[in-house]
Design a protein around this motif. Structure first.
Motif, PDB file in Angstrom:
ATOM      1  N   ASP A   1     -73.036  50.701 -16.533  1.00 39.68           N
ATOM      2  CA  ASP A   1     -71.600  50.486 -16.733  1.00 39.68           C
ATOM      3  C   ASP A   1     -71.213  49.060 -16.360  1.00 39.68           C
ATOM      4  OD1 ASP A   1     -71.355  50.278 -13.951  1.00 39.68           O
ATOM      5  OD2 ASP A   1     -70.283  52.162 -13.689  1.00 39.68           O
ATOM      6  N   GLY A   2     -69.899  48.807 -16.325  1.00 38.56           N
ATOM      7  CA  GLY A   2     -69.390  47.513 -15.888  1.00 38.56           C
ATOM      8  C   GLY A   2     -68.288  46.941 -16.756  1.00 38.56           C
ATOM      9  N   GLN A   3     -68.271  47.275 -18.054  1.00 34.33           N
ATOM     10  CA  GLN A   3     -67.263  46.714 -18.952  1.00 34.33           C
ATOM     11  C   GLN A   3     -66.798  47.799 -19.927  1.00 34.33           C
ATOM     12  OE1 GLN A   3     -68.790  43.051 -20.694  1.00 34.33           O
ATOM     13  NE2 GLN A   3     -69.502  42.309 -18.711  1.00 34.33           N
ATOM     14  N   ASN A   4     -65.548  48.203 -19.757  1.00 29.85           N
ATOM     15  CA  ASN A   4     -65.016  49.309 -20.546  1.00 29.85           C
ATOM     16  C   ASN A   4     -63.504  49.153 -20.601  1.00 29.85           C
ATOM     17  OD1 ASN A   4     -64.242  51.893 -21.550  1.00 29.85           O
ATOM     18  ND2 ASN A   4     -66.014  52.860 -20.582  1.00 29.85           N
TER      19      ASN A   4
ATOM     20  N   THR B   1     -67.644  42.355 -14.299  1.00 30.15           N
ATOM     21  CA  THR B   1     -67.025  43.595 -14.732  1.00 30.15           C
ATOM     22  C   THR B   1     -65.668  43.319 -15.377  1.00 30.15           C
ATOM     23  OG1 THR B   1     -65.983  43.994 -12.568  1.00 30.15           O
ATOM     24  CG2 THR B   1     -68.205  44.875 -12.909  1.00 30.15           C
ATOM     25  N   TRP B   2     -65.172  44.331 -16.067  1.00 30.14           N
ATOM     26  CA  TRP B   2     -63.883  44.212 -16.768  1.00 30.14           C
ATOM     27  C   TRP B   2     -63.139  45.537 -16.634  1.00 30.14           C
ATOM     28  CZ3 TRP B   2     -62.831  45.739 -22.324  1.00 30.14           C
ATOM     29  CH2 TRP B   2     -61.567  45.301 -22.746  1.00 30.14           C
ATOM     30  N   LYS B   3     -61.853  45.439 -16.333  1.00 25.40           N
ATOM     31  CA  LYS B   3     -60.980  46.613 -16.164  1.00 25.40           C
ATOM     32  C   LYS B   3     -61.425  47.460 -14.970  1.00 25.40           C
ATOM     33  CE  LYS B   3     -58.401  46.270 -20.055  1.00 25.40           C
ATOM     34  NZ  LYS B   3     -56.937  46.298 -20.145  1.00 25.40           N
ATOM     35  N   GLY B   4     -61.879  46.810 -13.920  1.00 25.70           N
ATOM     36  CA  GLY B   4     -62.369  47.548 -12.771  1.00 25.70           C
ATOM     37  C   GLY B   4     -61.378  47.723 -11.644  1.00 25.70           C
TER      38      GLY B   4
ATOM     39  N   GLY C   1     -67.898  50.451 -22.953  1.00 26.44           N
ATOM     40  CA  GLY C   1     -66.840  50.783 -23.893  1.00 26.44           C
ATOM     41  C   GLY C   1     -66.534  49.640 -24.846  1.00 26.44           C
ATOM     42  N   TRP C   2     -65.387  49.734 -25.483  1.00 24.43           N
ATOM     43  CA  TRP C   2     -64.927  48.750 -26.462  1.00 24.43           C
ATOM     44  C   TRP C   2     -64.904  47.352 -25.840  1.00 24.43           C
ATOM     45  CZ3 TRP C   2     -59.964  46.188 -26.685  1.00 24.43           C
ATOM     46  CH2 TRP C   2     -59.699  45.538 -27.891  1.00 24.43           C
ATOM     47  N   LYS C   3     -65.373  46.374 -26.602  1.00 26.06           N
ATOM     48  CA  LYS C   3     -65.392  44.959 -26.219  1.00 26.06           C
ATOM     49  C   LYS C   3     -66.418  44.608 -25.148  1.00 26.06           C
ATOM     50  CE  LYS C   3     -61.934  42.201 -25.895  1.00 26.06           C
ATOM     51  NZ  LYS C   3     -60.656  41.551 -25.492  1.00 26.06           N
ATOM     52  N   ALA C   4     -67.247  45.548 -24.724  1.00 33.45           N
ATOM     53  CA  ALA C   4     -68.294  45.211 -23.758  1.00 33.45           C
ATOM     54  C   ALA C   4     -69.142  44.072 -24.312  1.00 33.45           C
ATOM     55  CB  ALA C   4     -69.172  46.428 -23.485  1.00 33.45           C
TER      56      ALA C   4
END
Length: 321
Positions: A29-32, A64-67, A109-112
């Motif tokens: 995981d990490g980017q969603n 990460t993104w959106k965390g 997820g999207w844009k990862a």
């Protein structure tokens, strides 16, 4: 005589050890774009380990993104320091050792951001040689330009996918399976609601014993998915009952795909934490992960599994152990 007895004891211990060996799972995981992901990773880890069948590790991108919405769950993955950014960023050091595990679960997820070519090739080789892979909810939005990944998941959503990427796949209201090569955008859903799920393959290990129709917790019914859909079986579909459905048909919700010697389980359920609390999500996930890893399912359908009339959920309580 003593030597024979010792040999027998060693063999018996090896058999016992093999019987009790746990299935090794890696969640990546990490980017969603779904801000629940730090929590849903921990939820899935706990659900799997509570069965007694699995040992779960997490491997995360250093960027990460959106965390931030669920930031208190970030350290629970025990992956070390990461940096949350405003946009996804490629992590050149992201290189999980897939071969150490029986099955890999994607919570991207999207844009990862794209994985490096070497990491992509490592997953491809792992799957070709008999690995297991599980795609959860928005994981099928990721990497529209990665050909092998799209073959693995069978169908994907969004990411500018179009007719060039493969057909729409769905069941008509009359129960006919369709592969629709018409032009059109990819990926849609109506408002979240209790989605009625229809089992299409009742004798598959994942769906065996499930009611013919059952209700999800509050979730999204993904629609207009398209992709290669090669060696793919639709196990169950959802019919959007929100009143604002993007289609008038039954859309794939639970799927399995063969890729090389590997097995893939693909679920579009799991939009937010309350979605992941649904018993239908929990049970289909843990059974799907077991099947992707071993080719069989040993878990029984629990008494609180949802029915056509009643959705059921289990409030998530973090295990402090």
């Amino acid at each position: 005589m003593r030597k024979k007895k010792l040999t027998f004891i060693i063999c018996l211990m090896m058999v016992i050890a093999s019987v009790h060996a746990k299935i090794k799972v890696l969640i990546v995981d990490g980017q969603n774009n779904h801000a629940v992901w730090p929590k849903s990773t921990i939820m899935m880890k706990q659900y799997l380990e509570e069965t007694g069948l699995f040992k779960v590790d997490v491997y995360r991108t250093q960027y990460t993104w959106k965390g931030q919405r669920e930031k208190e769950f970030l350290p629970l993955a025990k992956v070390g320091e990461t940096k949350d950014l405003k946009e996804p960023k490629h992590d050149p050091e992201f290189a999980p050792k897939f071969k150490k595990y029986d099955v890999v679960v994607s919570n991207f997820g999207w844009k990862a951001a794209n994985w490096s070519e070497s990491t992509q090739k490592a997953l491809e080789d792992y799957m070709e040689n008999g690995g297991g892979f599980v795609s959860v909810h928005a994981a099928d939005n990721a990497w529209p330009d990665w050909k092998a990944f799209n073959q693995m998941i069978g169908l994907g959503g969004w990411g500018n996918r179009s007719a060039k990427d493969g057909p729409y796949v769905y069941y008509t209201n009359e129960g006919e399976l369709k592969r629709d090569h018409s032009e059109g955008k990819c990926g849609a859903h109506g408002p979240q609601h209790l989605v009625p799920i229809t089992v299409r393959v009742a004798d598959h290990p994942i769906t065996q014993g499930m009611p013919n129709v059952w209700l999800t917790a509050k979730d999204e019914c993904y629609a207009k998915l398209r992709g290669p859909a090669v060696n793919m079986t639709v196990l169950a579909t959802g019919k959007d009952a929100s009143g604002k459905a993007p289609t008038d048909r039954h859309e794939p919700i639970l799927m399995v795909v063969d890729y090389g010697k590997g097995r893939i389980f693909h679920t579009t359920l799991g939009h937010d934490d309350y979605s992941c609390e649904g018993v239908g999500f929990i049970v289909s996930l843990t059974r799907g992960v077991e099947w992707a890893a071993t080719g069989k399912v040993t878990q029984a359908i629990p008494e609180d599994f949802p029915t056509k009339e009643n959705s059921t959920s289990r409030k998530f309580v973090l295990n402090s152990k």
